[in-house]
Write an enzyme that holds these catalytic residues in place. Structure first.
Site, short mmCIF file in Angstrom:
data_model
loop_
_atom_site.label_atom_id
_atom_site.label_comp_id
_atom_site.label_asym_id
_atom_site.label_seq_id
_atom_site.Cartn_x
_atom_site.Cartn_y
_atom_site.Cartn_z
N HIS A 9 126.07 11.32 63.73
CA HIS A 9 125.81 10.96 65.13
C HIS A 9 126.66 11.86 66.02
CE1 HIS A 9 125.33 7.46 68.26
NE2 HIS A 9 125.37 8.66 68.85
N GLU A 192 123.81 -0.14 71.79
CA GLU A 192 125.06 0.42 72.30
C GLU A 192 125.40 -0.38 73.57
OE1 GLU A 192 124.79 4.43 73.87
OE2 GLU A 192 126.98 4.75 73.80
N ASP A 270 129.98 11.21 68.25
CA ASP A 270 129.08 11.07 69.40
C ASP A 270 129.15 12.31 70.31
OD1 ASP A 270 127.08 9.75 70.73
OD2 ASP A 270 128.33 8.16 71.56
N ASP A 271 130.11 12.34 71.23
CA ASP A 271 130.28 13.46 72.16
C ASP A 271 131.77 13.83 72.20
OD1 ASP A 271 127.49 13.52 73.55
OD2 ASP A 271 128.07 11.42 73.52
N1 HPA Z 1 124.49 7.27 74.21
C1 HPA Z 1 123.27 7.54 74.67
N2 HPA Z 1 122.87 8.77 74.94
C2 HPA Z 1 123.71 9.78 74.75
C3 HPA Z 1 124.98 9.55 74.29
C4 HPA Z 1 125.40 8.23 74.00
O1 HPA Z 1 126.54 7.95 73.60
N3 HPA Z 1 125.57 10.78 74.21
C5 HPA Z 1 124.67 11.69 74.60
N4 HPA Z 1 123.53 11.09 74.94
ZN ZN Z 2 125.00 9.04 70.81
#
Ligand code: HPA
Ligand code: ZN
Length: 329
Positions: A9, A192, A270-271
Site C-alpha cells: 500500500h 479508512e 501509504d504516502d
Molecule cells: N487515502 C485515500 N487516497 C489516497 C491516499 C489515502 O491515504 N493517499 C493517496 N491517495
Molecule cells: Zn492509500
C-alpha cells in the site's frame, strides 16, 4: 539488517519528498507556492484525508516528464530497499496526471524505466496497480481503463483511492467488472474514513481481493469474522492513520486487537513523504508504541508476502517467506 517485507500500500505520488519536489519544479519551470522545503514541510499538518489530498494533488504539478516519474520511483525504491522491502506493489493515480495534460504513456513508461531495473539496482521486485479516483466520475474511471489498455502488460491490477466518504464502492461496479474481464487483480481503499459497509461492498460488488486500510472493520464483529474466515488481507498504514487523524495517537492503534482477532494484517507506508516515514519506520513505530513482540513483527512480514500478488512466481514468494522465517531480530 532490516526485517524482509513486501510493501502493498504505497502511492508513488506520495513518495515525493520536498527536496525532489523543488528540484523537479526548477527543472520544469513550475512555480510552487512555498518559499522553500522548510515552508512546504509546515503544510504537512493535516486535519483529515481531504486536507492531505489537497496538498498531494497540488505538488503533483512538478511531475511532467518520463524522467520525473523515473526519478520519483527510483528515489522510493532506494529508500524502500534500505528498509528491508523485497517486493513492492505500487499504486499510481493516472487521472491526476491526465487532468494536467500528462499522458498515460508518460506516467507508465517513466515509472517502468525505474521498475524495470529495480531488481538489478535495488533488489526489489515490483508490480504496478492503477488506482481510480473515487471522487471523479464512473465514466472517467472507464475512460482511464481504456487509456491504460496499451500498457496492461505492465499493470497487475486496479485500485480505488482519494476522498472516500460519499463515494461508495458501488459507484465503480462497471469499471471493476471490465477490469476483471481484462484479467486485472482488484483492490480498493475502504474503511479508512468511510464506514464498514464500504468494506463489505468492495468485497461483494467490486470483487476485491485485498482491502486497503480496512481499519473501521473493527466496528462490525460479523465483518471481522468474515474477513478472518475468508483470509482477506488488510493493508494497514499506521503512521498515515495518525497523521490523517483516523486514530488519535499510535498507542491507540487497533493493530494488536486486529492481529488478536486473527485478521491478515500488513503494515505499509501509504504516502511516506507526507506521513513521517517509510515502511520500516512504520514497523519501528508500531513496535515501540504498541509493544509488539518480535514474533508479531515476523507475522506482519510473513503476511505481506502471503498477501502479495506473486501467484505468477510462487518460487519467489517461497524464497521471500524463507527469508522472513530465517530472520534474527
Ligand atoms: N487515502 C485515500 N487516497 C489516497 C491516499 C489515502 O491515504 N493517499 C493517496 N491517495
Ligand atoms: Zn492509500
Amino acid at each position: 539488517m532490516p526485517l524482509p517485507k513486501a510493501e502493498l500500500h504505497l502511492h508513488i505520488e506520495g513518495t515525493l519528498e520536498p527536496e525532489l519536489a523543488f528540484e523537479l519544479a526548477a527543472r520544469n519551470g513550475v512555480e510552487l507556492p512555498y518559499a522553500d522545503t522548510e515552508e512546504l514541510r509546515k503544510a504537512y499538518d493535516f486535519e483529515d484525508l481531504q486536507s492531505f489530498l489537497n496538498l498531494y494533488y497540488e505538488l503533483m504539478a512538478v511531475l511532467r516528464t518520463e524522467r520525473d516519474f523515473e526519478d520519483l520511483a527510483n528515489a522510493y525504491l532506494a529508500r524502500a530497499a534500505a528498509q528491508g522491502v523485497r517486493h513492492a506493489e505500487i499504486f499510481f493515480d493516472p487521472q491526476a496526471h491526465l487532468a494536467r495534460g500528462v499522458g498515460m504513456g508518460t506516467v507508465v513508461e517513466g515509472l517502468w524505466r525505474a521498475l524495470g531495473e529495480s531488481e538489478a539496482r535495488h533488489g526489489v521486485s515490483t508490480q504496478l496497480i492503477m488506482c481510480f479516483l473515487r471522487d471523479e466520475s464512473a465514466e472517467s474511471a472507464l475512460e482511464t481503463l481504456e487509456a491504460a489498455k496499451p500498457y496492461l502488460d505492465r499493470i497487475v491490477g486496479v485500485g480505488l483511492d482519494s476522498a472516500e466518504v460519499g463515494h461508495p464502492p458501488v459507484k465503480f461496479r462497471e469499471v471493476y467488472e471490465a477490469a476483471a474481464a481484462l484479467g486485472l487483480r482488484r483492490v480498493a481503499h475502504a474503511g479508512e474514513e468511510g464506514p464498514p459497509e464500504y468494506i463489505t461492498e468492495a468485497l461483494d460488488v467490486l470483487g476485491v481481493e485485498r482491502i486497503d486500510h480496512g481499519l473501521r472493520c473493527m466496528e462490525d464483529a460479523a465483518l471481522v469474522e468474515r474477513l478472518v474466515r475468508e483470509r482477506i488481507p488488510l493493508t494497514l498504514c499506521p503512521l498515515s492513520n495518525v497523521r490523517l487523524r483516523t486514530v488519535d495517537v499510535l498507542a491507540d492503534h487497533p493493530l494488536p486487537a486486529m492481529l488478536d482477532a486473527g485478521l491478515l494484517c500488513t503494515v505499509n507506508s501509504d504516502d511516506p513523504a507526507y506521513f513521517g516515514g517509510y515502511v520500516g519506520d512504520n514497523f519501528d513505530a508500531v513496535r515501540s508504541a504498541l509493544g509488539l513482540e518480535e514474533e508479531r513483527l515476523r507475522e506482519l512480514a510473513r503476511n505481506s508476502f502471503v498477501a502479495s500478488f506473486l501467484e505468477h512466481d510462487e518460487e519467489r514468494r517461497a524464497r521471500y517467506l524463507a527469508e522472513v522465517e530465517a530472520y534474527r531480530f
